[in-house]
Design an enzyme around this catalytic site. Structure first.
Site, short mmCIF file in Angstrom:
data_model
loop_
_atom_site.label_atom_id
_atom_site.label_comp_id
_atom_site.label_asym_id
_atom_site.label_seq_id
_atom_site.Cartn_x
_atom_site.Cartn_y
_atom_site.Cartn_z
N SER A 182 8.41 4.25 0.24
CA SER A 182 7.33 3.54 -0.45
C SER A 182 7.45 3.73 -1.96
CB SER A 182 5.98 4.05 0.03
OG SER A 182 4.94 3.29 -0.53
N ALA A 215 0.88 -1.18 0.00
CA ALA A 215 0.00 0.00 0.00
C ALA A 215 0.91 1.22 0.00
CB ALA A 215 -0.89 0.02 1.23
N GLU A 216 0.68 2.15 -0.91
CA GLU A 216 1.65 3.23 -1.11
C GLU A 216 1.78 4.17 0.09
OE1 GLU A 216 -0.98 2.64 -3.02
OE2 GLU A 216 -1.93 4.47 -3.76
N ASN A 217 0.82 4.13 1.01
CA ASN A 217 0.97 4.95 2.21
C ASN A 217 1.97 4.35 3.19
OD1 ASN A 217 -1.07 2.93 2.52
ND2 ASN A 217 -1.59 3.85 4.47
#
Lengths: 218, 218
Positions: free
Chosen positions: B87, B45-47
């Site tokens: 990320s 998840a890019e967060n």
């Protein structure tokens, strides 16, 4: 040792007309809600620039801040969660500049790391490249993206010690770590505050030298 | 099974044991429901999570464990957390094997438009531009035609692009199509009960027919 512990009201009191403010967080995650709330309620500075991944959601005080007319310029990557930012973009009431999320993070990192900019292939062939210098390296085109810095950064961490060393939990690291490096006055909102030595140096996410003020909440 | 479930289930068959996979918001997220039992993948998840797990029970929801859509998630055994800069090192640096994203339009060159409709909706690109440029394989999850029945698989995208030459596979309710660089679109599979002519009629772009054409199995 300088005492960095302060109140939200005192910390946000440093914000002046025309300042640029980085606000950490990804949607509701790792968002310094108490600092932004204090900025909305106890400070009247206008002509502000906001640098935030998404300008938050409607439940957060950043929505009120964007709605207040005090913000004239926004840097973000995603604004679908804050309809007020979308409205400002559509009406032109504020300048809203959108960047690919990785580019936004890296612009801030470049600002904090003393770099003159970064080269990214992301955005080539899209509207993102408009007005930017393109540089070809080994037959691949890159965009030159310039560093971003700010007067103030509001970030969120789980725990701080007296020296300002920060620990962040889970997915709340997001933009909080790079933003700590790229502003003149960095305020960390934390849930726990401990004496120096009580945080294992192995577990520090942000070295204390980056943190100017600590606000303990809850 | 509705169209969205059908698409998600077919895409799940593209995943291989050990893949690092980023799923976009909406239909792509549903792919996680159909991952074959005999393989293990790492969802990014890019967060800032590698190893996103299922939705937690209500009492186990933690504000420090959300996905890029802001939903509460769990972290699987072996998961790790990191900040936005790191990320996008994973994403832009080519360390994601597969990204699955929705699209408003895609064309014969693999150009993708999925982040804005000028004058109507400008939610921002978020991490989409970085993902399609950086991931090793880009799979688009999309309904074959728009709500009013017009084609979304075009000769040339008309909406502002997310990136050029990035789509690898397009999975719709009607077909599975591969994008072959410098050649165009190859129809590999069609939904049971449909004819090649029906799929071509719903597609503005020219479709080359794979010699191994078969029905989609989910």
């Amino acid at each position: 040792m300088k005492n960095k512990l302060t109140t939200a009201r005192e910390a946000v009191g440093k914000v002046k007309d025309g300042d640029s403010i980085m606000i950490g967080g990804f949607l509701t995650g790792g968002h310094p809600e108490n600092l932004v709330s204090a900025l909305v309620n106890t400070n009247t500075a206008g002509n502000l620039t906001i640098i935030s991944n998404d300008t938050g959601t409607q439940e957060l005080s950043v929505y009120q801040l964007v709605k207040s007319g005090r913000v004239k310029h926004i840097f973000a990557s995603y604004i679908g969660s804050n309809p007020e930012t979308g409205r400002l973009l559509m009406t032109g009431e504020a300048k809203v500049q959108l960047f690919p999320q990785g580019t936004l993070a890296e612009k801030i990192r470049a600002g904090g790391a003393g770099l003159g900019g970064i080269l990214t292939p992301v955005g080539i062939g899209t509207v993102v490249e408009e007005g930017k210098k393109k540089i070809k390296i080994n037959d691949r085109e890159y965009l030159l993206e310039l560093p971003l810095k700010a007067n103030v950064a509001f970030i969120k961490a789980h725990k701080a010690d007296e020296t300002g060393n920060l620990i962040m939990n889970g997915s709340s690291r997001n933009f909080n770590i790079v933003m700590a490096t790229a502003a003149d006055y960095v305020v960390a909102e934390v849930e726990e505050y401990v004496k120096a030595g009580e945080i294992d140096p192995n577990h520090v996410n942000v070295p204390g030298i980056f943190v100017d003020a600590i606000v303990k909440v809850g | 099974m509705n169209n969205r479930e059908f698409i998600a289930k077919r895409i799940a068959k593209e995943l291989k044991d050990g893949d690092v996979v980023n799923l976009g918001i909406g239909m792509p997220t549903m792919v996680a429901n159909y991952i074959p039992k005999d393989i293990q993948i790492m969802l990014q998840a890019e967060n800032g999570i590698l190893g996103v797990g299922p939705k937690p029970a209500l009492e186990e929801e933690r504000p420090d464990c959300i996905d890029a859509g802001g939903n509460y998630v769990t972290a699987v055994k072996g998961a790790c957390f990191f900040d936005s800069s790191f990320s996008f090192c994973i994403i832009r640096g080519g360390h994601v094997d597969i990204t699955v994203l929705g699209a408003l339009e895609v064309d014969e060159e693999g150009n993708v438009a999925n982040w804005m409709i000028p004058g109507k909706k400008v939610p921002g690109m978020g991490g989409a531009m970085d993902l399609v440029v950086g991931a090793k394989k880009v799979i688009l999850a999309m309904e074959h035609v728009s709500k009013n029945g017009s084609p979304k698989i075009l000769k040339k995208c008309r909406l502002p692009l997310t990136a050029v030459n990035v789509a690898k596979t397009i999975v719709t309710d009607m077909a599975v199509i591969d994008v072959v660089p410098d050649k165009g679109l190859v129809l590999k599979e069609i939904a049971p009960g449909l004819s090649v002519e029906e799929v071509q009629r719903a597609t503005e772009a020219h479709l080359m027919i794979s010699p191994d054409l078969k029905f989609i199995e989910v």
